[in-house]
Design a protein around this motif. Sequence first.
Motif, PDB file in Angstrom:
ATOM      1  N   ILE A   6       0.561  -1.494  -0.299  1.00  0.00           N
ATOM      2  CA  ILE A   6      -0.394   0.045   0.174  1.00  0.00           C
ATOM      3  C   ILE A   6       1.066   1.442  -0.335  1.00  0.00           C
ATOM      4  O   ILE A   6       0.824   2.205  -0.701  1.00  0.00           O
ATOM      5  CB  ILE A   6      -1.124   0.183   0.624  1.00  0.00           C
ATOM      6  N   ALA A   7       1.391   1.402   0.905  1.00  0.00           N
ATOM      7  CA  ALA A   7       2.865   2.344   0.968  1.00  0.00           C
ATOM      8  C   ALA A   7       3.139   2.815  -0.563  1.00  0.00           C
ATOM      9  O   ALA A   7       3.450   3.468  -1.214  1.00  0.00           O
ATOM     10  CB  ALA A   7       4.358   2.260   1.501  1.00  0.00           C
ATOM     11  N   LEU A   8       4.083   2.070  -1.156  1.00  0.00           N
ATOM     12  CA  LEU A   8       4.811   1.431  -2.516  1.00  0.00           C
ATOM     13  C   LEU A   8       3.023   2.372  -3.387  1.00  0.00           C
ATOM     14  O   LEU A   8       3.968   3.406  -4.477  1.00  0.00           O
ATOM     15  CB  LEU A   8       4.643   1.004  -3.342  1.00  0.00           C
ATOM     16  N   LEU A   9       1.719   2.236  -3.548  1.00  0.00           N
ATOM     17  CA  LEU A   9       1.248   2.519  -4.032  1.00  0.00           C
ATOM     18  C   LEU A   9       0.778   4.097  -4.264  1.00  0.00           C
ATOM     19  O   LEU A   9       0.731   4.658  -5.027  1.00  0.00           O
ATOM     20  CB  LEU A   9      -0.205   2.094  -4.287  1.00  0.00           C
ATOM     21  N   LEU A  10       0.776   4.395  -2.953  1.00  0.00           N
ATOM     22  CA  LEU A  10       0.876   5.241  -2.217  1.00  0.00           C
ATOM     23  C   LEU A  10       1.790   6.710  -3.416  1.00  0.00           C
ATOM     24  O   LEU A  10       1.814   7.931  -3.484  1.00  0.00           O
ATOM     25  CB  LEU A  10       0.261   5.692  -0.863  1.00  0.00           C
ATOM     26  N   GLY A  11       2.590   6.138  -2.223  1.00  0.00           N
ATOM     27  CA  GLY A  11       3.897   7.073  -3.364  1.00  0.00           C
ATOM     28  C   GLY A  11       3.763   6.979  -4.764  1.00  0.00           C
ATOM     29  O   GLY A  11       3.515   7.404  -5.196  1.00  0.00           O
ATOM     30  N   SER A  12       3.609   5.858  -5.853  1.00  0.00           N
ATOM     31  CA  SER A  12       3.661   6.423  -7.148  1.00  0.00           C
ATOM     32  C   SER A  12       2.387   6.881  -7.390  1.00  0.00           C
ATOM     33  O   SER A  12       2.331   7.991  -8.506  1.00  0.00           O
ATOM     34  CB  SER A  12       3.545   4.506  -7.498  1.00  0.00           C
ATOM     35  N   ASP A 139      -2.037  -2.361 -11.079  1.00  0.00           N
ATOM     36  CA  ASP A 139      -1.696  -3.790 -11.537  1.00  0.00           C
ATOM     37  C   ASP A 139      -0.359  -4.395 -11.206  1.00  0.00           C
ATOM     38  O   ASP A 139      -0.435  -5.485 -10.476  1.00  0.00           O
ATOM     39  CB  ASP A 139      -0.738  -3.055 -12.958  1.00  0.00           C
ATOM     40  N   SER A 140       0.718  -3.447 -10.556  1.00  0.00           N
ATOM     41  CA  SER A 140       1.174  -4.473  -9.560  1.00  0.00           C
ATOM     42  C   SER A 140       1.304  -4.362  -8.152  1.00  0.00           C
ATOM     43  O   SER A 140       1.444  -5.437  -7.868  1.00  0.00           O
ATOM     44  CB  SER A 140       2.596  -2.764  -9.945  1.00  0.00           C
ATOM     45  N   ILE A 173      -7.193  -4.833 -13.756  1.00  0.00           N
ATOM     46  CA  ILE A 173      -7.074  -4.478 -14.014  1.00  0.00           C
ATOM     47  C   ILE A 173      -6.053  -4.632 -14.736  1.00  0.00           C
ATOM     48  O   ILE A 173      -5.617  -3.480 -15.665  1.00  0.00           O
ATOM     49  CB  ILE A 173      -6.404  -4.619 -11.846  1.00  0.00           C
ATOM     50  N   HIS A 174      -5.373  -5.529 -15.256  1.00  0.00           N
ATOM     51  CA  HIS A 174      -3.969  -5.485 -15.500  1.00  0.00           C
ATOM     52  C   HIS A 174      -4.241  -5.376 -17.608  1.00  0.00           C
ATOM     53  O   HIS A 174      -3.512  -5.126 -18.108  1.00  0.00           O
ATOM     54  CB  HIS A 174      -3.179  -7.150 -15.905  1.00  0.00           C
ATOM     55  N   ASN A 175      -5.701  -6.368 -17.613  1.00  0.00           N
ATOM     56  CA  ASN A 175      -6.418  -5.568 -19.055  1.00  0.00           C
ATOM     57  C   ASN A 175      -6.436  -4.112 -18.817  1.00  0.00           C
ATOM     58  O   ASN A 175      -6.327  -3.351 -20.182  1.00  0.00           O
ATOM     59  CB  ASN A 175      -7.691  -6.241 -19.543  1.00  0.00           C
TER      60      ASN A 175
END
Length: 396
Positions: A6-12, A139-140, A173-175
């Motif tokens: 989740i932290a990576l998502l918010l950062g991105s 997606d990640s 999501i990937h699609n």
Amino acid sequence: MIKKTIALLLGSMLAMQLHAQSILTIDSAVAIALRYHPQIVLAEQNIQQQRVIKNGSFSLENPNVWIESPTTDFFTLGVSQTIASPFSYIQQSKVGKQNILLAEKNLTVSKADVVRQTRKAYLNLQFAEIKVSQLKSQDSIFNNLNSATLKRYNAGDADLLEKTSAEAQSKEIHNNYLSSKTELQNALLQFQIVSGISSGNIMVSPIEKNSTTLSSLNIGDTSSNNKSPVLQWYSQNILVNKQSLNLERSKLFPGVTLGYLNQGAPNSDVTHRLQLGVSVPLWFWTYHSQIKSANLKYQMSTSEYSIASLQFNSEQQQAIADFKKSSQSLNYYETSGLSEADTIIYAATKSFNAGQISYIVYMQSLKQAFEIKLNYYDALKQYNESIIQVNYLNGQ
């Protein structure tokens, strides 16, 4: 694992992935389009053509040259020149001036249209880029969640429903992510076509809220009709046709014929003879038809202006409605929507870690929060697009 994800998502979501290349600003893109767009080139060529035509306003008919043999003993040379009424040449010059002004109005219309096209294409490219960035992060995240669910399923800690649901969410999501990349390529192609920039490595600035204030848009200002490039063209077209009508009327005035002919014998004392005549417009039905046709064309141009004015008012009302609608929608996301999305992510993650909600509910909550963030950028795009349309109608 989930907290780190989740932290990576918010950062991105807080930063754009920028490449090591210069950013093309919207002003630079517009400047390039105004310089090289074929529509602008054509309009400028039209002005040049009308100026050339204007230079030939004083157009004389071809002179008549002949050889006669008055007594069959010798030949003599004669020449005559017909000159139309001076009023016709004056009116023809005025028609030329009005046509030049009409061509210049057409250039203004073309510039306004190209500016609008370029701004919209630039905005579409901005939105396509941020959408790819957002969906890449999603997606990640969902791919990691799917992998974690698969491990839990193999360990017997997750049932088939959780496994299948996580897999379905990840694939969806990937699609969407793959579709967004295709949309980005199409947006880039459309921008290249409109702007005339052929470089394949175009980097635009991140999408932001247009800083134009409400008062500067002149929403509902009736004077905007006078600023509209399209209405200015139709107004000038009326003047062109009115002047053309005056030109046809001027042809009713008689012209002059001048001539020279030496019909005397070689030993005659009179060696030079001149001719002076008047060309009388006797075939009145021809001139009457031309005047009537020009008058009808003049009346048609006034009707065309009225139609264009109605169309403009309709487009203006629609643009105002779109602006108010998109402004209200964007205000919701800025004041509560985005913060609610962050709260959903935080609360869902906390509840899931505490075992208060199921894995399926957790993923559905994340998906809802991500959709809110994407909808925010869509609302931002519509808001900026509505301003582009209002500015176009106002001649800005």
